[in-house]
Design an enzyme around this catalytic site. Structure first.
Site, short mmCIF file in Angstrom:
data_model
loop_
_atom_site.label_atom_id
_atom_site.label_comp_id
_atom_site.label_asym_id
_atom_site.label_seq_id
_atom_site.Cartn_x
_atom_site.Cartn_y
_atom_site.Cartn_z
N LYS A 105 0.84 -1.20 0.00
CA LYS A 105 0.00 0.00 0.00
C LYS A 105 0.88 1.25 0.00
CE LYS A 105 -1.86 2.61 3.05
NZ LYS A 105 -1.71 3.90 2.35
N GLU A 162 9.64 0.67 10.90
CA GLU A 162 10.69 1.69 10.82
C GLU A 162 9.97 3.01 11.03
OE1 GLU A 162 12.63 4.54 9.97
OE2 GLU A 162 12.60 3.95 7.86
N CYS A 215 13.33 10.28 8.16
CA CYS A 215 13.19 9.79 9.54
C CYS A 215 14.52 9.82 10.27
CB CYS A 215 12.58 8.40 9.55
SG CYS A 215 13.27 7.35 8.32
N GLU A 235 9.57 15.13 16.87
CA GLU A 235 9.97 15.08 15.46
C GLU A 235 9.15 16.09 14.66
OE1 GLU A 235 8.95 11.46 13.27
OE2 GLU A 235 10.92 11.55 12.33
#
Ligand code: ADP
Length: 501
Positions: free
Chosen positions: A190, A265, A299, A401
């Site tokens: 996806k 992750e 990331c 973040e």
């Protein structure tokens, strides 16, 4: 059924864009006919809209994958032939890299030359690297007694659900498809609903490379619908996910329904430590790339910069100068552009909201902090590269973040304090340190809580090297030989050669 539209990029390049769901090597509409618009973030204009899969569509794709797994054309294909098929796919990606790079830039906003030279190279080479493993995945013979021994074999995990993020759409798909196909699994992938276009184009190349129907199925769709359907499906054996930590927690819960194997992750707030004996010029160059590359949407971005008190002021001045000289914000198709738009309006607004957070926390806004309107029609999601200084570990901008061109700089006085500050985070993905002292470099590398450490560098990534995090940055490893573990399961076969007990 051919579900294609003709698209034209702002640089005039045309391509044929598939818009359907790719199931069993066929293009189909979604069961409810609903679509999602793909927006070019440089102009805020729609590129095209593509079908969005429902729970029912995900179920159809999972059934196709299960059937492929049991079909002799895939199940009994030798590793050698699987590898050749993957190698053909890698070549097809190379042959189509200009088109793929144009699509990626239109859909994601990253500069065209970055799409072409970085993302497409990584995509093709990751598939090529894992093609070489396809005939080298085998077990061991284990001697036990004179009458008995055992052997192990490494078998596919089964039907693998793969949920892809929007920051590196095609290369993140390759990171997951490479090891999955090398190990003989079947996949339902996806894409992120914000950036599905390059992956849908890839689907045609997968078919052209010769993969049997059902081996790779691609179902675009909303995370909360198609993603959730995949993560909670009772006949999916594994979920591999890259995205935010918050979404990973939901996925982990959903995956527990049938005890799926998982690799996650997730987010990061990676530190970059500059010791007072560092080569300052080198540290500044990498610190800049480490947070400003890919619009800061990485990331592993080294978004927390920790600088020794003695060189702090010099570092800050040089870092600002580097931004001024290198961080050219502009049209992603302009060859001079370093920084394109943020991927969506939502991300753009989120980053700007962190400017307010930083200001209210009394950190010093040293540069940027505003939208950048000087590009194209003025409607794109561009942001000035932003730096806060005088930041301390208690602040939200130190801990959370941001996922944009947004760096925070803090100071430390001793090595011990630097390590403590680096580890003062719920995340543990990347980390970087700059020093000319060899002993210190390895001593600190050992103590940092992170899945990856860059010594005198930042954000190096290579398909041959394991990638992943500790703490709330993830579970499991992708890439390298270690990446195969996530896609194969070890079966032990015990052999008794004695006729009587
Ligand atoms: P972001 O918040 O930046 O969009 P996410 O981590 O939510 O990042 O998205 C990464 C991927 O996870 C995308 O493919 C998205 O569709 C998918 N996703 C989002 N929410 C869910 C969910 N509840 N279940 C499964 N997948 C999801």
């Amino acid at each position: 059924m051919s579900l294609n539209v003709q698209c034209v990029a702002p640089n005039g390049r045309k391509w044929t864009q598939p818009t359907g769901l790719f199931i069993n090597n066929q293009w189909v509409k979604s069961s409810d006919g609903a679509k999602i618009a793909s927006i070019n973030p440089a102009t805020a204009k729609e590129i095209t809209s593509v079908y969005a899969g429902t729970e029912k569509d995900v179920d159809t794709a999972v059934k196709a994958a299960r059937a492929a797994l049991n079909d002799p054309s895939w199940r009994d294909l030798s590793g050698l032939d699987r590898g050749k098929m993957m190698n053909r796919l890698a070549q097809l990606i190379d042959d189509n890299k200009e088109t793929l790079a144009v699509i990626e830039t239109c859909d994601n906003g990253k500069p065209y030359l970055v799409s072409l030279n970085d993302d497409m190279t990584e995509t093709a080479e990751t598939i090529r690297y894992y093609s070489g493993f396809a005939d080298k995945i085998f077990g061991q013979v284990i001697d036990t007694t004179t009458d008995k021994f055992a052997y192990t074999m490494r078998q596919p995990v089964g039907v693998c659900g793969q949920i892809i993020p929007w920051n590196f759409p095609l290369s993140m798909a390759a990171w997951k498809l490479g090891p999955a196909l090398a190990c003989g699994n079947a996949v339902v992938l996806k894409p992120a609903e914000q950036t599905p276009l390059s992956i849908l184009f890839l689907a045609n190349l997968i078919k052209e490379a010769g993969f049997p129907p059902g081996v790779v199925n691609i179902v675009n769709g909303h995370g909360a619908v198609a993603g959730a359907a995949l993560a909670s499906h009772m006949d999916v054996d594994k979920i591999a996910f890259t995205g935010s930590t918050a979404t990973a927690k939901q996925i982990m819960k959903m995956a527990s329904v049938n005890l799926k194997n998982i690799t996650l992750e997730t987010g990061g707030k990676s530190p970059l430590i500059v010791f007072d004996d560092a080569d300052l010029e080198q540290a500044v160059e990498w610190a800049h790339i480490g947070i400003m590359y890919n619009q800061g949407q990485i990331c592993t971005a080294t978004s927390r910069i920790l600088v020794h008190d003695k060189i702090y002021d010099r570092f800050v001045e040089a870092f600002k100068a580097q931004i001024k000289n290198v961080s050219k914000v502009g049209d992603p198709f302009d060859e001079e552009t370093f920084q394109g738009p943020q991927v969506t309006q939502a991300q753009y607004e989120r980053i700007l909201s962190y400017v307010d957070v930083g200001t209210s926390e009394k950190a010093t806004l040293t540069c940027g902090g505003k939208p950048f309107k000087g590009v194209g029609n003025g409607k794109g999601f561009f942001i000035e590269p932003t730096v806060f200084t005088d930041v301390s570990p208690k602040m939200r901008i130190y801990q959370e973040e941001v996922f944009g061109p947004f760096a925070v700089i803090a100071r430390f006085k001793t090595e011990e304090e630097a390590v403590q500050m680096a580890n003062d985070s719920e995340y543990g993905l990347g980390s970087a340190l700059f020093t000319t002292n060899l002993t210190r470099a390895h001593r600190v590398a050992k103590r940092i809580e992170a899945g990856m450490v860059w010594i005198n560098s930042s954000n190096d990534s290579d398909w041959r090297i394991p990638f992943g995090g500790v703490k709330q940055s993830g579970i499991g490893r992708e890439l390298g030989e270690a990446g195969l573990d996530a896609y194969s399961s070890v079966k032990a076969v015990h052999v008794n050669m004695k006729s009587k007990l």
